[in-house]
Design a protein around this motif. Structure first.
Motif, PDB file in Angstrom:
ATOM      1  N   VAL A 111      36.597 -10.904  -8.075  1.00  0.00           N
ATOM      2  CA  VAL A 111      38.002 -11.182  -7.783  1.00  0.00           C
ATOM      3  C   VAL A 111      38.128 -12.146  -6.612  1.00  0.00           C
ATOM      4  CG1 VAL A 111      40.185 -10.170  -7.017  1.00  0.00           C
ATOM      5  CG2 VAL A 111      38.802  -9.002  -8.750  1.00  0.00           C
ATOM      6  N   VAL A 112      37.300 -11.947  -5.581  1.00  0.00           N
ATOM      7  CA  VAL A 112      37.318 -12.873  -4.441  1.00  0.00           C
ATOM      8  C   VAL A 112      36.958 -14.283  -4.900  1.00  0.00           C
ATOM      9  CG1 VAL A 112      36.204 -13.442  -2.249  1.00  0.00           C
ATOM     10  CG2 VAL A 112      36.872 -11.081  -2.736  1.00  0.00           C
ATOM     11  N   GLY A 113      35.971 -14.382  -5.802  1.00  0.00           N
ATOM     12  CA  GLY A 113      35.611 -15.684  -6.346  1.00  0.00           C
ATOM     13  C   GLY A 113      36.744 -16.300  -7.146  1.00  0.00           C
ATOM     14  N   LEU A 114      37.467 -15.463  -7.894  1.00  0.00           N
ATOM     15  CA  LEU A 114      38.582 -15.965  -8.706  1.00  0.00           C
ATOM     16  C   LEU A 114      39.713 -16.533  -7.856  1.00  0.00           C
ATOM     17  CD1 LEU A 114      38.790 -13.198 -11.467  1.00  0.00           C
ATOM     18  CD2 LEU A 114      38.272 -15.625 -11.823  1.00  0.00           C
ATOM     19  N   LEU A 115      39.818 -16.069  -6.614  1.00  0.00           N
ATOM     20  CA  LEU A 115      40.867 -16.583  -5.736  1.00  0.00           C
ATOM     21  C   LEU A 115      40.669 -18.058  -5.406  1.00  0.00           C
ATOM     22  CD1 LEU A 115      41.419 -13.623  -3.237  1.00  0.00           C
ATOM     23  CD2 LEU A 115      42.843 -14.311  -5.160  1.00  0.00           C
TER      24      LEU A 115
END
Length: 416
Positions: free
Chosen positions: A276-280
């Motif tokens: 999820v952090v990467g998707l940000l």
């Protein structure tokens, strides 16, 4: 009648230089050559930033696996940008002597190979060594791409072309972060880094095949005395040193935020996953829109007002991230990113017109300052994060951006 004759004379005076520029072989918008240059430089910018920033979202993973602190983990990025900055002092002048395309192709291929090797390293020092060599290699792409555009493109589309090139940087930064974050969560950080290395090697091969050879490059003898003369010339210019300072401040602010936002979101109260952090990193898409937009706006409003507005948007976005709601943090990151890439597009596009000679060296000095800002501020931010949390990061970046606003105002007020 006299007004009609004068209007005809004025029109001729305007159109003749444009026609002579086109006849001289400069690349105009809408031509096949324009499309080839745009695609080639877009892919080079994409690969460069993907390679450089793929480790940023996985800094917490590297901290855990190798038992190092957040500030030490950030060295995997800071050492790359630091060596890249040092390399720029030579690769820009080297391209002034031997040509643009050959330097960029070689640099991009070497950087991709170093990244593939780094995925096999088992020691922290081994990773740092390969990241350093990768950053040193990428120095041959960063400044030379800007110089190529300023030399080969029609003067009327240089700002727009520079914006498209910077948009490739923004999408590359997004892609590198997105892929590394998601693939690390699904497989491992080694798989993630290897995939990005393979992608960048393919981009280098495409870049080599489709980029037109330079037509307006004029070699300059690579002598220390000439380098020193040109160096002094750039630093005596009333505008260039301030643009170098602007690059330092803007990039220092940008990298600091994205270095430590991952630590914040992985921690309480959100405990988001690495994927999820990467998707940000999709917030980088705002930069791919804002950079060519800023390039187009400079033709109507001027460089100073656009740079001031873009930097103010960065500051606004930063302040929004200070709230403890994800529904506000994400828009804040989007504003911050859009403002950064717009401001960087304006500042980098300002270098070529101001440099009277040795434009490759002038671009190198700008990007040297730009990546020194990344290395210095990105590492110092770790101390603020460790001691004061996100409030410390907000204060630190705010100081950088206020200084950037003052520099931009100085450039605008002096009409440089």
């Amino acid at each position: 009648m006299s007004r009609s004759i004068q209007a005809t004379v004025d029109e001729k005076a305007v159109t003749e230089p444009q026609e002579s520029v086109a006849a001289a072989g400069y690349i105009r918008r809408g031509t096949p050559a324009f499309m080839r240059v745009t695609l080639a430089l877009f892919s080079a910018g994409l690969a460069t930033f993907a390679l450089l920033y793929c480790v940023q979202p996985i800094l917490p993973v590297l901290s855990q696996q190798f038992g190092v602190s957040p500030a030490t983990s950030s060295l995997s990025l800071s050492i790359s940008t630091g060596l890249m900055a040092l390399g720029l002092l030579m690769t820009g002048p080297l391209s002034d002597a031997i040509g643009r395309k050959s330097v960029m192709v070689t640099a991009l291929m070497l950087a991709a190979i170093c990244t593939l090797i780094s995925a096999t390293m088992t020691s922290w020092h081994g990773i740092l060594i390969m990241r350093a060599l990768m950053g040193l290699s990428l120095s041959g792409v960063a400044a030379v791409g800007m110089t190529y555009l300023s030399e080969e493109m029609d003067a009327r589309v240089v700002a727009f072309s520079m914006g498209l090139y910077i948009s490739g940087n923004s999408i590359g930064g997004m892609s590198g972060r997105l892929l590394s974050g998601v693939l690390t969560d699904l497989f491992s950080w080694r798989i993630a880094v290897a995939v990005i290395g393979c992608f960048s090697l393919a981009s280098a091969l495409m870049f080599w095949k489709i980029l037109p050879a330079s037509r307006h490059f004029r070699p300059i003898t690579l002598r220390p005395r000439n380098l020193l003369i040109n160096f002094r010339l750039h630093w005596r210019d009333p505008g260039l040193p301030w643009l170098f300072a602007e690059g330092f401040l803007l990039m220092g602010a940008f990298v600091t935020l994205f270095n430590y936002i991952g630590y914040r979101l992985l921690d309480a109260p959100w405990h988001l996953s690495q994927a999820v952090v990467g998707l940000l990193s999709v917030v980088y898409l705002t930069g791919s829109w804002s950079s060519p937009k800023a390039g187009a706006l400079t033709s109507r409003l001027g460089r100073g007002p656009v740079m001031l507005g873009a930097t103010a948007i960065m500051l606004l976005g930063l302040l929004v991230t200070a709230f403890n709601s994800l529904w506000l943090i994400l828009p804040g990151m989007m504003l911050f990113t859009a403002g950064f890439f717009a401001a960087h597009a304006v500042a980098s596009g300002w270098i070529g017109p101001r440099a009277r000679r040795a434009r490759g060296q002038a671009s190198s000095l700008y990007l040297f300052s730009y990546y020194v800002g990344s290395s210095v501020a990105g590492t110092l931010g770790g101390l603020f994060w460790h001691n004061f949390g996100w409030s410390g990061i907000t204060l630190f970046i705010s100081v950088l951006l206020i200084l950037a606003l003052l520099v931009a105002w100085g450039l605008h007020s002096k009409r440089l």
